[in-house]
Enzyme design. Structure first.
Site, PDB file in Angstrom:
ATOM      1  N   ASP A  13       0.932  -1.411  -0.014  1.00 43.72           N
ATOM      2  CA  ASP A  13       0.152   0.104   0.023  1.00 43.72           C
ATOM      3  C   ASP A  13       0.748   1.255   0.096  1.00 43.72           C
ATOM      4  OD1 ASP A  13      -2.429  -1.552  -0.008  1.00 43.72           O
ATOM      5  OD2 ASP A  13      -2.261  -1.857   2.297  1.00 43.72           O
ATOM      6  N   HIS A  48      -4.922  -1.237  -5.580  1.00 45.20           N
ATOM      7  CA  HIS A  48      -4.291  -0.173  -6.089  1.00 45.20           C
ATOM      8  C   HIS A  48      -5.018   0.916  -6.561  1.00 45.20           C
ATOM      9  CE1 HIS A  48      -0.490  -3.155  -7.404  1.00 45.20           C
ATOM     10  NE2 HIS A  48      -0.797  -3.301  -5.999  1.00 45.20           N
TER      11      HIS A  48
HETATM   12  P1  GDP Z   1      -0.910   0.501  -3.305  1.00 47.64           P
HETATM   13  O1  GDP Z   1      -1.677  -0.711  -3.001  1.00 47.64           O
HETATM   14  O2  GDP Z   1       0.541   0.672  -3.119  1.00 47.64           O
HETATM   15  O3  GDP Z   1      -1.207   1.005  -4.904  1.00 47.64           O
HETATM   16  O4  GDP Z   1      -1.660   1.729  -2.483  1.00 47.64           O
HETATM   17  P2  GDP Z   1      -2.941   1.873  -2.002  1.00 47.64           P
HETATM   18  O5  GDP Z   1      -3.974   2.561  -3.233  1.00 47.64           O
HETATM   19  O6  GDP Z   1      -3.368   0.543  -1.563  1.00 47.64           O
HETATM   20  O7  GDP Z   1      -2.878   2.921  -0.898  1.00 47.64           O
HETATM   21  C1  GDP Z   1      -2.361   4.151  -1.105  1.00 47.64           C
HETATM   22  C2  GDP Z   1      -3.511   5.265  -0.646  1.00 47.64           C
HETATM   23  O8  GDP Z   1      -2.912   6.505  -0.623  1.00 47.64           O
HETATM   24  C3  GDP Z   1      -4.604   5.375  -1.866  1.00 47.64           C
HETATM   25  O9  GDP Z   1      -5.771   5.650  -0.966  1.00 47.64           O
HETATM   26  C4  GDP Z   1      -4.147   6.497  -2.432  1.00 47.64           C
HETATM   27  O10 GDP Z   1      -5.092   7.093  -3.313  1.00 47.64           O
HETATM   28  C5  GDP Z   1      -3.295   7.431  -1.582  1.00 47.64           C
HETATM   29  N1  GDP Z   1      -2.076   8.201  -1.969  1.00 47.64           N
HETATM   30  C6  GDP Z   1      -1.449   7.863  -2.883  1.00 47.64           C
HETATM   31  N2  GDP Z   1      -0.439   8.609  -3.032  1.00 47.64           N
HETATM   32  C7  GDP Z   1      -0.750   9.740  -2.168  1.00 47.64           C
HETATM   33  C8  GDP Z   1      -0.142  10.994  -1.624  1.00 47.64           C
HETATM   34  O11 GDP Z   1       0.967  11.335  -2.253  1.00 47.64           O
HETATM   35  N3  GDP Z   1      -1.077  11.809  -0.788  1.00 47.64           N
HETATM   36  C9  GDP Z   1      -1.942  11.287  -0.026  1.00 47.64           C
HETATM   37  N4  GDP Z   1      -2.710  12.093   0.695  1.00 47.64           N
HETATM   38  N5  GDP Z   1      -2.422  10.217  -0.534  1.00 47.64           N
HETATM   39  C10 GDP Z   1      -2.096   9.516  -1.519  1.00 47.64           C
HETATM   40  P1  IMO Z   2      -1.327  -4.145  -2.442  1.00 47.39           P
HETATM   41  O1  IMO Z   2      -0.732  -4.722  -3.931  1.00 47.39           O
HETATM   42  C1  IMO Z   2      -1.318  -4.617   1.951  1.00 47.39           C
HETATM   43  C2  IMO Z   2      -1.319  -8.769   3.293  1.00 47.39           C
HETATM   44  C3  IMO Z   2      -2.460  -9.204   4.000  1.00 47.39           C
HETATM   45  C4  IMO Z   2      -1.630 -10.470   4.934  1.00 47.39           C
HETATM   46  C5  IMO Z   2      -0.674 -10.923   3.972  1.00 47.39           C
HETATM   47  C6  IMO Z   2      -0.856 -12.304   3.266  1.00 47.39           C
HETATM   48  O2  IMO Z   2      -2.308  -3.266  -2.346  1.00 47.39           O
HETATM   49  O3  IMO Z   2      -0.152  -3.266  -1.931  1.00 47.39           O
HETATM   50  P2  IMO Z   2      -2.813 -12.614   1.209  1.00 47.39           P
HETATM   51  O4  IMO Z   2      -4.184 -12.465   1.072  1.00 47.39           O
HETATM   52  O5  IMO Z   2      -1.569 -12.148   0.342  1.00 47.39           O
HETATM   53  O6  IMO Z   2      -2.469 -14.035   1.432  1.00 47.39           O
HETATM   54  O7  IMO Z   2      -2.288 -12.054   2.629  1.00 47.39           O
HETATM   55  O8  IMO Z   2      -0.313  -9.791   2.995  1.00 47.39           O
HETATM   56  N1  IMO Z   2      -1.677  -8.016   2.012  1.00 47.39           N
HETATM   57  C7  IMO Z   2      -1.374  -6.955   1.601  1.00 47.39           C
HETATM   58  N2  IMO Z   2      -1.369  -5.823   2.556  1.00 47.39           N
HETATM   59  N3  IMO Z   2      -1.538  -4.325   0.426  1.00 47.39           N
HETATM   60  C8  IMO Z   2      -1.689  -5.359  -0.241  1.00 47.39           C
HETATM   61  O9  IMO Z   2      -1.558  -5.228  -1.591  1.00 47.39           O
HETATM   62  C9  IMO Z   2      -1.734  -6.762   0.183  1.00 47.39           C
HETATM   63  N4  IMO Z   2      -1.877  -8.008  -0.359  1.00 47.39           N
HETATM   64  C10 IMO Z   2      -1.803  -8.887   0.704  1.00 47.39           C
HETATM   65  O10 IMO Z   2      -3.157  -8.226   4.884  1.00 47.39           O
HETATM   66  O11 IMO Z   2      -1.066  -9.823   5.915  1.00 47.39           O
HETATM   67 MG    MG Z   3      -2.957  -1.241  -1.862  1.00 48.21          MG
END
Ligand code: GDP
Ligand code: IMO
Ligand code: MG
Length: 430
Positions: A13, A48
């Protein structure tokens, strides 16, 4: 032209989707739109988030380059595909006006089927107090079947007789395990009917993706390899057993996409300006105080897939150094700097104190990681909002110093700093 792996440098994330969307867009950091984006591992455990002129999207399987017409988007061989989730995601994208003409799914990617999801939940319950806290998307059971050679692949949806034959063997075995754990067995005919439905929807997109990837690289096109999760949840190098069942490391990119290792020209580590994690397992810099509340509230730190509140903590430079060693970052994209606005001071973990009293700056094994105390240095925060900054010089000097310290401790240069979720809220480093 480059082939760039974009991977998570922490516990997931980090903002990978946001960074891929930015880099893939014509106005993004590469000066032109990406020609191809390949998701190379993971499944619909990914969430994502992309915020761009077309709206806000939480992508689970579709690569984050899908918003550019003409960018080929590939769900690679290293991924596992839940057809049910994918079809729902494709429908939502179509409804938002996004073209899926250039979406391709590798025939070799394994299928996450209903029994995998069911088993993920049942296995988690069977772990009692030691549950991993998986996303319950069936990821572990799917990759386990792949390794055990019980798996079915998306290509099997193109040959329904073969699929029926395979399921007739595999499903009874799965049902015996489901029954053992007290679950509800799955009916073969019902599952086959579901497969027919999936095949109808997905057939135009399922193909051998290797010729596409090869052609793109041989023609010197810009190819992005989009990672899922982050190094600390890597199956081999993460906090085992609290890990996922694939390898989010950049070195798996070529395997999952179908490229020789030397094709990768750049590796961008996506680094959140603090750390979050969902699920169980060691997380040395975790906070449970008012700063945690600030990060969760201002950063909106709730899982994009499961909605679970994310655990939040200070930036961990020991983990970043480890991530850099394992990935070989050629550059970093630091995200969510704006979330730190207004904090009076920031802590940065530069070492771990082991139970013996010794301090180390190297990542220990996962069992030891659960016993360490973080050693912090303290940096002054900044009052001013950074959300509207678009150039380095717009940033408060305290933020610049904090970022320079991240570069120094990680050992890789920062290429981009993100100060908001929207596509344009990005500061390129000259
Ligand atoms: P990913 O799984 O790595 O793609 O990340 P996620 O989407 O799960 O989590 C990132 C969160 O942070 C999302 O809600 C994005 O919209 C938000 N986000 C990403 N970059 C920024 C930033 O620079 N500032 C803020 N405030 N939010 C961001
Ligand atoms: P993105 O791509 C954050 C975590 C789960 C758990 C461990 C194993 O959005 O960064 P799984 O379901 O893969 O067997 O779970 O990995 N996990 C994530 N945590 N972001 C994710 O994806 C995750 N995908 C799995 O919470 O700890
Ligand atoms: Mg994510």
């Amino acid at each position: 032209m480059p082939t760039i792996a974009i991977v998570g440098a922490q516990w997931g994330d980090e903002g990978k989707g946001r960074v891929v969307d930015y880099l893939a867009s014509p106005a993004g950091g590469l000066g032109k739109a990406a020609d191809m984006v390949v998701r190379f591992q993971g499944g619909d455990n990914a969430g994502h988030t992309v915020v761009n002129p077309l709206g806000e999207f939480k992508l689970h399987l579709v690569p984050s380059g899908i918003f550019n017409r003409g960018t080929q988007c590939i769900i690679g061989t290293g991924c596992v595909v839940n057809p049910e989730t994918l079809i729902a995601e494709m429908d939502a994208l179509r409804a938002a006006g996004v073209s899926l003409d250039d979406l391709f799914i590798s025939t070799r990617a394994h299928l996450t089927l209903p029994y995998h999801r069911q088993l993920d939940g049942l296995e988690e319950s069977a772990r009692g107090g030691k549950a991993i806290g998986t996303t319950q998307r069936g990821i572990g059971p799917t990759y386990a079947d792949k390794a055990a050679r019980w798996g079915l692949r998306t290509g099997d949806l193109l040959n329904l007789d073969r699929l029926r034959e395979r399921l007739a063997v595999v499903l009874p075995a799965k049902n015996r395990v489901i029954d053992h754990f007290g679950g509800e067995p799955i009916d073969l005919d019902t599952l086959i009917a579901r497969c027919l439905h999936w095949a109808e929807h997905l057939r135009p997109h399922i193909t051998d993706t290797l010729p596409l990837v090869r052609a793109a690289v041989e023609a010197d096109r810009t190819v992005l390899l989009e990672g899922q999760l982050g190094v600390m949840r890597d199956l081999d190098w993460g906090v085992y057993p609290y890990v996922t069942s694939s390898n989010p490391l950049a070195s798996f990119g070529p395997v999952g996409a179908g490229l020789p290792a030397r094709a990768v020209t750049e590796v961008i580590g996506v680094v959140k300006a603090y750390v979050t994690a969902v699920g169980a397992g060691p997380f040395p810099t975790e906070l449970t105080d008012a700063t945690c509340d600030h990060l969760r509230r201002v950063g909106g730190e709730y899982g994009a897939t499961t909605g679970r509140p994310r655990r939040c903590g200070w930036l961990d430079a020991v983990a970043l150094d480890y991530a850099n060693w394992l990935n070989g970052f050629t550059g970093l994209a630091v995200t969510k700097l704006d979330v730190l606005d207004g904090l009076p001071e920031l802590k940065l973990c530069t070492g771990y104190r082991l139970p013996s009293g010794e301090v180390t700056s190297r990542m220990p094994d996962p069992a030891t990681l659960g016993t360490v105390e973080p050693v912090y240095e303290t940096w002054p925060g900044w009052e001013r909002s950074t959300g509207n900054a678009r150039r380095w010089s717009d940033l408060p000097v305290e933020a610049q110093r904090y970022l320079h310290r991240i570069e120094e401790l990680t050992g890789a240069p920062i290429r981009w700093v993100s100060v908001g979720p929207e596509q344009g809220a990005m500061i390129p480093m000259m």
